[in-house]
Design an enzyme around this catalytic site. Sequence first.
Site, PDB file in Angstrom:
ATOM      1  N   HIS A 422       0.813  -1.216   0.000  1.00 49.44           N
ATOM      2  CA  HIS A 422       0.000   0.000   0.000  1.00 49.44           C
ATOM      3  C   HIS A 422       0.851   1.272   0.000  1.00 49.44           C
ATOM      4  O   HIS A 422       0.353   2.366  -0.291  1.00 49.44           O
ATOM      5  CB  HIS A 422      -0.928   0.001   1.218  1.00 49.44           C
ATOM      6  N   ARG A 423       2.133   1.154   0.316  1.00 54.06           N
ATOM      7  CA  ARG A 423       3.000   2.324   0.279  1.00 54.06           C
ATOM      8  C   ARG A 423       3.247   2.776  -1.155  1.00 54.06           C
ATOM      9  O   ARG A 423       3.533   3.951  -1.408  1.00 54.06           O
ATOM     10  CB  ARG A 423       4.339   2.017   0.957  1.00 54.06           C
TER      11      ARG A 423
END
Length: 449
Positions: A422-423
């Site tokens: 998700h980064r």
Amino acid sequence: MPIEILMPALSPTMEEGTLAKWLVKEGDTVQSGDLLAEIETDKATMEFEAVDEGVIGKITVAEGTEGVKVNDVIAILLADGETADDIGGADAKPAPASSNAAPAEPSEATEPAAGYGRSGSAAQEDKPAAPAAGSKNGERIFASPLARRIAADKGLDLANITGSGPRGRIVKADVENVTAQPATAKAEAAAPAAKADAPKGSAMATGPSTDVILKTYEGRPFEEVKLDGMRKTVAARLTEAKQTVPHFYLRRDIQLDALMKFRSQLNTQLEARGVKLSVNDFIIKACALALQQVPEANAVWANDRTLRFEKSDVAVAVAIEGGLFTPVLKDAEMKSLSALSSEMKDLASRARDRKLAPHEYQGGSFAISNLGMFGIDNFDAIINPPHSAILAVGAGVKKPIVGKDGELSVGMVMSVTLSVDHRVIDGALGANLLAAIKDNLENPMTMLA
């Protein structure tokens, strides 16, 4: 003067290895480029070549020895005219120093260069063993034992010192005139070093201790299986990944009927050339093209930034005895299905023999793990950092399908799960990437355009 042959670093992450087999014996004459030994890293068995010419005067590490640290002396090479008597005590353990005797100061001239080093002087015998190298920006720091000792006495961080020796090695002159760090800075520098000495995010560093676990199963028959380098690395990296990478998961069903029909037609035409395409070959191509169609997702996390790539380098998990490899197919979007198939077969075969070079299994931004061939319907794969996503592929099975007109039919359906960092990739971006993969596989002819 005899030359020390040191345990080489055969990959950027190698800290120790197993000296699997000597290809020479004491008394053999070797030339530069001759093969000396086979060395097992955590991922592969690689051949180690001679740098200098001479005669193998002494082998100090027996074949089959595990856990040999990088830069440990593994053999002594004699130059022309030298004999075994010239080796002296280079590989002997230093005698305990007398409490009232001043320790001898090692001479800078006896410091070994990176790779091979000089040996044979009395000063070299008294030199303490070099501690494990630290790291600077993820790379190993090479420094002579004397330079390390001076740096430790002065409270210097070797990561902040530029080496002037061979291959950037830090030597005595580099640390002599550097101003000592304040005590607080020294303490701060010691903290990460202590942390680095602990097992790196491995499963062995968490949960109950080994003694507690053994006591729990006391009285029950079991066999202790020793962990090899690969299993230790897998445990450490995947535990770290699961703990530090914010995974989220996207799932889709993909209809394979068009692909299976198209594959059958292609294989009929390619049969004369000895080529047989697998469903996995189509999946690799579909993912490579999807990374081009959704270029924002073709990236990796680099701590304080992301790196976005122009080409699609796709890693594919290959199961081997005791672990797995993820060989990387570079520029996969540019290659034909038959070229991908041939390259993947070659990489998988050499992976099972542990004959891959580091550059063949490092890199890439995206990975594929296919357990469909084992009958697994669906599963969630763990991202292999620094990759930003991995596609878990299940088996193709016949299922009822409701058409657009509401008509019910039976078709081949494959379930896939995209694990996403998700980064790097947000939900909508990940959904677009998975949609592109699905569209490519359900319309396979477009992948040839």
